[in-house]
Design an enzyme around this catalytic site. Structure first.
Site, PDB file in Angstrom:
ATOM      1  N   GLY A   1     -21.196  11.746  -0.650  1.00 55.43           N
ATOM      2  CA  GLY A   1     -22.043  10.560  -0.732  1.00 55.43           C
ATOM      3  C   GLY A   1     -21.462   9.274  -0.182  1.00 55.43           C
TER       4      GLY A   1
ATOM      5  N   ASP B   1     -27.867  11.692  -1.040  1.00 54.92           N
ATOM      6  CA  ASP B   1     -28.812  12.772  -0.732  1.00 54.92           C
ATOM      7  C   ASP B   1     -29.644  13.187  -1.924  1.00 54.92           C
ATOM      8  OD1 ASP B   1     -26.701  14.091  -2.246  1.00 54.92           O
ATOM      9  OD2 ASP B   1     -27.648  15.961  -1.600  1.00 54.92           O
TER      10      ASP B   1
ATOM     11  N   ASP C   1     -22.784   6.288 -12.132  1.00 58.26           N
ATOM     12  CA  ASP C   1     -23.950   6.586 -12.958  1.00 58.26           C
ATOM     13  C   ASP C   1     -23.478   6.694 -14.414  1.00 58.26           C
ATOM     14  OD1 ASP C   1     -26.666   7.293 -13.359  1.00 58.26           O
ATOM     15  OD2 ASP C   1     -26.187   9.410 -13.246  1.00 58.26           O
TER      16      ASP C   1
ATOM     17  N   ASP D   1     -20.004   6.092  -3.956  1.00 59.73           N
ATOM     18  CA  ASP D   1     -21.374   5.654  -3.654  1.00 59.73           C
ATOM     19  C   ASP D   1     -22.036   5.025  -4.873  1.00 59.73           C
ATOM     20  OD1 ASP D   1     -21.556   8.077  -5.041  1.00 59.73           O
ATOM     21  OD2 ASP D   1     -22.669   9.119  -3.484  1.00 59.73           O
TER      22      ASP D   1
HETATM   23  P1  IMP Z   1     -21.384   9.975 -12.652  1.00 59.54           P
HETATM   24  O1  IMP Z   1     -20.212  10.849 -12.882  1.00 59.54           O
HETATM   25  O2  IMP Z   1     -22.509  10.276 -13.604  1.00 59.54           O
HETATM   26  O3  IMP Z   1     -21.080   8.500 -12.646  1.00 59.54           O
HETATM   27  O4  IMP Z   1     -21.988  10.426 -11.290  1.00 59.54           O
HETATM   28  C1  IMP Z   1     -21.786   9.792 -10.144  1.00 59.54           C
HETATM   29  C2  IMP Z   1     -22.209  10.704  -9.001  1.00 59.54           C
HETATM   30  O5  IMP Z   1     -23.545  11.183  -9.176  1.00 59.54           O
HETATM   31  C3  IMP Z   1     -22.224   9.894  -7.735  1.00 59.54           C
HETATM   32  O6  IMP Z   1     -21.036  10.072  -7.034  1.00 59.54           O
HETATM   33  C4  IMP Z   1     -23.378  10.471  -6.983  1.00 59.54           C
HETATM   34  O7  IMP Z   1     -22.908  11.471  -6.109  1.00 59.54           O
HETATM   35  C5  IMP Z   1     -24.273  11.108  -7.997  1.00 59.54           C
HETATM   36  N1  IMP Z   1     -25.467  10.293  -8.208  1.00 59.54           N
HETATM   37  C6  IMP Z   1     -25.742   9.507  -9.274  1.00 59.54           C
HETATM   38  N2  IMP Z   1     -26.915   8.889  -9.144  1.00 59.54           N
HETATM   39  C7  IMP Z   1     -27.395   9.280  -7.931  1.00 59.54           C
HETATM   40  C8  IMP Z   1     -28.575   8.941  -7.197  1.00 59.54           C
HETATM   41  O8  IMP Z   1     -29.441   8.157  -7.618  1.00 59.54           O
HETATM   42  N3  IMP Z   1     -28.705   9.520  -5.979  1.00 59.54           N
HETATM   43  C9  IMP Z   1     -27.793  10.373  -5.454  1.00 59.54           C
HETATM   44  N4  IMP Z   1     -26.669  10.708  -6.108  1.00 59.54           N
HETATM   45  C10 IMP Z   1     -26.465  10.164  -7.335  1.00 59.54           C
HETATM   46 MG    MG Z   2     -20.754  11.180  -5.434  1.00 62.20          MG
END
Ligand code: IMP
Ligand code: MG
Length: 175
Positions: free
Chosen positions: A42, A156, A100, A97
């Site tokens: 990403g 993506d 979340d 990127d």
């Molecule tokens: P986390 O571990 O929940 O913070 O996830 C982060 C990862 O989830 C990021 O590196 C993204 O690859 C993916 N991600 C989270 N939200 C989105 C989104 O809205 N679109 C695409 N990928 C996302």
């Molecule tokens: Mg990612």
């Protein structure tokens, strides 16, 4: 099933933000050598632009974490591709990127600090702070977004839309 894209952040705003972040990072790390660690896939486009906006002696590396689907269930994380440059004693800036839940960045930061990096900071293009499940703050954050599934500029949905120059919210009928 129909997919609908709504532009949230046009390419020009992304480029202006990247220039701003590059300026801040260049000032903060002045005189130091920095490793930019992009999180594949990403962050590939963000890293490519950021690397050109940072006026420093930088090295580039990449990692890949176990993939993230669209389900909300907690998942196990592991590096499917690890840093290749020496971590010990290095200043690392993780280039991500989206933050979340925060789980990916918490995992990565802890792993890299355990290997005795001189410092580990995080630069994220998009920060979905309201979705956080573990405490993690980006040292450099581009855009705050409440929620919604984003695609474009490297991001993506099922490997599609990465090449779009702006960031779009994707709505799929029946979701
Ligand atoms: P986390 O571990 O929940 O913070 O996830 C982060 C990862 O989830 C990021 O590196 C993204 O690859 C993916 N991600 C989270 N939200 C989105 C989104 O809205 N679109 C695409 N990928 C996302
Ligand atoms: Mg990612």
């Amino acid at each position: 099933m129909t997919a609908c894209l709504r532009e949230l952040i046009p390419a020009e705003r992304i480029q202006a933000k990247v220039a701003e972040l590059g300026g801040r990072i260049s000032a903060d790390y002045h005189g130091q050598q920095l490793i930019l660690v992009g999180v594949l896939k990403g962050a590939f486009m963000f890293l490519a632009d950021l690397a050109r906006a940072v006026r420093l002696d930088t090295r580039i590396d990449f990692v890949r974490l176990s993939s993230y689907g669209m389900k909300d269930s907690p998942q196990e994380l592991k590096f499917t591709m690890d840093v290749s440059l020496p971590v010990e004693g290095s200043h690392l800036l993780i280039v991500e990127d989206i933050i979340d839940t925060g789980r990916s960045m918490a995992f990565m930061r802890q792993r890299l600090l355990a290997r005795k990096a001189a410092s580990v900071k995080i630069c994220a293009l998009v920060d979905k702070a309201s979705r956080r499940e573990v405490e993690i703050t980006a040292d450099y954050a581009g855009f705050a977004v409440d929620d919604g599934f984003l695609v474009g500029y490297g991001l993506d949905y099922a490997e599609e839309y990465r090449g779009l120059p702006g960031i779009f919210e994707l709505k799929v009928d029946g979701r």
